[in-house]
Design an enzyme around this catalytic site. Structure first.
Site, PDB file in Angstrom:
ATOM      1  N   HIS A 185      22.717  35.397  70.909  1.00  0.00           N
ATOM      2  CA  HIS A 185      21.568  36.164  71.393  1.00  0.00           C
ATOM      3  C   HIS A 185      21.819  37.667  71.297  1.00  0.00           C
ATOM      4  O   HIS A 185      20.888  38.443  71.089  1.00  0.00           O
ATOM      5  CB  HIS A 185      21.252  35.793  72.842  1.00  0.00           C
ATOM      6  CG  HIS A 185      20.302  34.651  72.969  1.00  0.00           C
ATOM      7  ND1 HIS A 185      18.935  34.789  72.919  1.00  0.00           N
ATOM      8  CD2 HIS A 185      20.521  33.327  73.140  1.00  0.00           C
ATOM      9  CE1 HIS A 185      18.357  33.614  73.042  1.00  0.00           C
ATOM     10  NE2 HIS A 185      19.292  32.701  73.187  1.00  0.00           N
ATOM     11  N   GLU A 237      22.628  32.182  84.219  1.00  0.00           N
ATOM     12  CA  GLU A 237      21.295  31.773  83.782  1.00  0.00           C
ATOM     13  C   GLU A 237      21.269  30.296  83.363  1.00  0.00           C
ATOM     14  O   GLU A 237      20.436  29.523  83.821  1.00  0.00           O
ATOM     15  CB  GLU A 237      20.901  32.672  82.603  1.00  0.00           C
ATOM     16  CG  GLU A 237      19.589  32.330  81.946  1.00  0.00           C
ATOM     17  CD  GLU A 237      19.338  33.188  80.708  1.00  0.00           C
ATOM     18  OE1 GLU A 237      18.174  33.244  80.286  1.00  0.00           O
ATOM     19  OE2 GLU A 237      20.297  33.784  80.167  1.00  0.00           O
ATOM     20  N   HIS A 238      22.157  29.919  82.458  1.00  0.00           N
ATOM     21  CA  HIS A 238      22.210  28.549  81.941  1.00  0.00           C
ATOM     22  C   HIS A 238      23.554  27.926  82.310  1.00  0.00           C
ATOM     23  O   HIS A 238      24.604  28.528  82.064  1.00  0.00           O
ATOM     24  CB  HIS A 238      22.113  28.523  80.411  1.00  0.00           C
ATOM     25  CG  HIS A 238      20.921  29.219  79.849  1.00  0.00           C
ATOM     26  ND1 HIS A 238      21.021  30.394  79.121  1.00  0.00           N
ATOM     27  CD2 HIS A 238      19.601  28.914  79.897  1.00  0.00           C
ATOM     28  CE1 HIS A 238      19.809  30.770  78.741  1.00  0.00           C
ATOM     29  NE2 HIS A 238      18.929  29.893  79.204  1.00  0.00           N
ATOM     30  N   ASP A 240      15.663  26.416  75.541  1.00  0.00           N
ATOM     31  CA  ASP A 240      15.148  27.633  74.910  1.00  0.00           C
ATOM     32  C   ASP A 240      13.945  27.354  74.016  1.00  0.00           C
ATOM     33  O   ASP A 240      13.031  28.184  73.920  1.00  0.00           O
ATOM     34  CB  ASP A 240      16.241  28.277  74.044  1.00  0.00           C
ATOM     35  CG  ASP A 240      17.255  29.059  74.857  1.00  0.00           C
ATOM     36  OD1 ASP A 240      16.992  29.316  76.041  1.00  0.00           O
ATOM     37  OD2 ASP A 240      18.318  29.399  74.295  1.00  0.00           O
ATOM     38  N   GLN A 266      24.562  30.410  72.400  1.00  0.00           N
ATOM     39  CA  GLN A 266      23.982  31.432  73.262  1.00  0.00           C
ATOM     40  C   GLN A 266      24.606  32.809  73.028  1.00  0.00           C
ATOM     41  O   GLN A 266      23.953  33.831  73.228  1.00  0.00           O
ATOM     42  CB  GLN A 266      24.130  31.022  74.726  1.00  0.00           C
ATOM     43  CG  GLN A 266      23.381  29.756  75.075  1.00  0.00           C
ATOM     44  CD  GLN A 266      21.884  29.850  74.800  1.00  0.00           C
ATOM     45  OE1 GLN A 266      21.196  30.673  75.383  1.00  0.00           O
ATOM     46  NE2 GLN A 266      21.384  29.016  73.899  1.00  0.00           N
ATOM     47  N   HIS A 317      -3.870  46.643 119.771  1.00  0.00           N
ATOM     48  CA  HIS A 317      -3.767  45.214 119.512  1.00  0.00           C
ATOM     49  C   HIS A 317      -4.053  44.424 120.796  1.00  0.00           C
ATOM     50  O   HIS A 317      -4.759  43.405 120.777  1.00  0.00           O
ATOM     51  CB  HIS A 317      -2.354  44.864 119.012  1.00  0.00           C
ATOM     52  CG  HIS A 317      -2.082  45.265 117.602  1.00  0.00           C
ATOM     53  ND1 HIS A 317      -2.064  46.568 117.187  1.00  0.00           N
ATOM     54  CD2 HIS A 317      -1.797  44.517 116.505  1.00  0.00           C
ATOM     55  CE1 HIS A 317      -1.777  46.624 115.901  1.00  0.00           C
ATOM     56  NE2 HIS A 317      -1.621  45.379 115.458  1.00  0.00           N
TER      57      HIS A 317
END
Length: 438
Positions: free
Chosen positions: A252, A317-318, A351, A249, A411
């Site tokens: 990335h 995230e992961h 992924d 990862q 109302h």
């Protein structure tokens, strides 16, 4: 207390604010609003060195797909089948409901797809073919009738595998268009691209900022920052798999954090050694090395309860769980984008191939949202119907009292009118109004 064998800062959402990026994006959006297709052409030429045509017709797509090996097409179809199966299971879990809460009072809920969605599939250094599966298939399973898909050229070439993935996923319109100009064209519309109602898909800082500035005018999936991975490991975890997955990862981008939280100091130290052994041989070392150097962390804790609590504080995230009882994390953990349970399961599967969606929250957003799924493309709307006049009369009386507590006379009178019509209640204002019409 946690022991840091390697420590680094942790990014938050506020760290993404870059005034120069915001100003550049704002000027491009304003230009496209004013000048439409002409502005899109200029920015595409400037940033992507790409001239028209932007939209690919069926013959263009067929020609591009013909350049790919059959195995590539077969693999795309396989992966898309996994994504479609899970997305369909998600859609099937969302049912329309109608209940009768009082005699003749019917309340309902429906899940209605947006009319048009834009899917942004990044290019840049990597052609993220899988993002086409995640954004387009999910929208189509949700029932979105029109899906517009954009992806940039890569070094002046059309990314053939990405185009194939867009087509096979079910995109209705495919454009070779990238960056802010793509997101803006889809959001606000031009002479040739009709606007969409929401936009999904990851991208660089400029794409993320464009989504931020256009949010409200269109819906978005979420704000995506650098990819994140965190591994929780006990004494029996495999240090080699741990090191490999952390670096998987980190590649990335140079700001992608990779964090190990472990109950074993020996494991942590061995992982540090293995990372240094593996990095030199990686073709993506130019991204993975600075990411690990500047954002990588290895933290030793006393027990797994402390590990899970610390992992929650990152809200990454992961999150991979390398423990003897990985499913314990389903009960112990709360804040994460996606869990990957056991050493047989890696983030790379999520992924690329396993079928769950890889568009996930980063920068702490997992504290308040999950990732992209079928429900993001659906509007959950309600409806109401009263078929029993007595119930309408009773609710009218309650409405009148409740509204006047809040000083909403108009109302209150709507409620009074039903209590009068269906229940015979009397109100001075109604008597006065009716007297004036005689």
């Amino acid at each position: 207390m946690p022991l840091y064998l390697k420590k680094a800062p942790t990014k938050s959402f506020t760290d993404t604010a870059q005034s120069d990026v915001a100003a550049t994006v704002g000027s491009i959006i304003a230009d496209i609003r004013t000048h439409g297709d002409d502005a899109v052409r200029r920015h595409a030429a400037t940033f992507d060195r790409w001239e028209e045509p932007f939209r690919l017709d069926d013959s263009d797509v067929d020609r591009i797909m013909a350049t790919l090996e059959p195995q590539v097409i077969d693999d795309i179809r396989f992966v898309q089948d996994q994504v479609r199966r899970f997305a369909q299971a998600q859609r099937d879990s969302l049912v329309d409901i109608e209940v009768e809460t009082l005699p003749g009072v019917h309340l309902g809920q429906k899940h209605v797809p947006v009319r048009a969605a834009g899917a942004y599939i990044p290019g840049g250094k990597y052609p993220l073919t899988a993002s086409a599966h995640m954004t387009i298939i999910t929208a189509k399973v949700a029932g979105v009738p029109r899906v517009v898909a954009c992806t940039p050229p890569i070094r002046g070439e059309i990314p053939a595998a990405t185009v194939a993935a867009m087509k096979l996923a079910g995109a209705d319109e495919i454009y070779i268009l990238g960056g802010v100009q793509a997101v803006t064209a889809m959001a606000v519309g031009t002479e040739t691209i009709a606007p969409v109602n929401m936009i999904a898909g990851p991208g660089n800082a400029y794409v993320a900022e464009a989504k931020r500035q256009l949010f409200g005018e269109v819906g978005i999936d979420l704000f995506a920052g650098p990819t994140e991975i965190l591994i929780v490991a006990d004494d029996d975890a495999d240090p080699f798999l741990t090191a490999v997955d952390l670096l998987s990862q980190a590649e990335h981008g140079p700001e992608s954090p990779a964090v190990l939280i472990t109950t074993s100091r020996a494991l942590g130290e061995r992982v540090l050694e293995l990372v240094e052994e593996i990095l030199p041989g990686m073709s993506t070392r130019d991204y993975a090395e600075p990411a690990w150097r500047d954002w990588g962390q290895v933290i030793v804790v006393d027990d797994l309860d402390e590990a899970y609590a610390l992992a929650d504080s990152f809200a990454f995230e992961h999150v991979q769980i390398f423990t003897n009882e990985p499913r314990a994390a389903l009960e112990k953990m709360h804040d994460y984008g996606a869990l990957f349970l056991g050493e047989n399961t890696c983030v790379s599967y999520g992924d690329k191939v396993i079928g769950t969606n890889h568009v996930l929250p980063t920068l702490g957003a997992a504290r308040y949202t999950g990732g992209l799924w079928v429900g993001k493309y659906l509007r959950t709307v309600t409806y109401q119907e009263i078929t029993d006049p007595a119930s309408s009369a009773m609710l009218g009386e309650v409405c009148g009292r409740a509204a006047r507590v809040e000083l909403f006379e108009g109302h209150a009178r709507s409620g009074d009118a039903r209590a009068w019509r269906h229940g015979g209640a009397t109100f001075p204002w109604i008597e006065e109004s009716r007297a004036g019409t005689r």
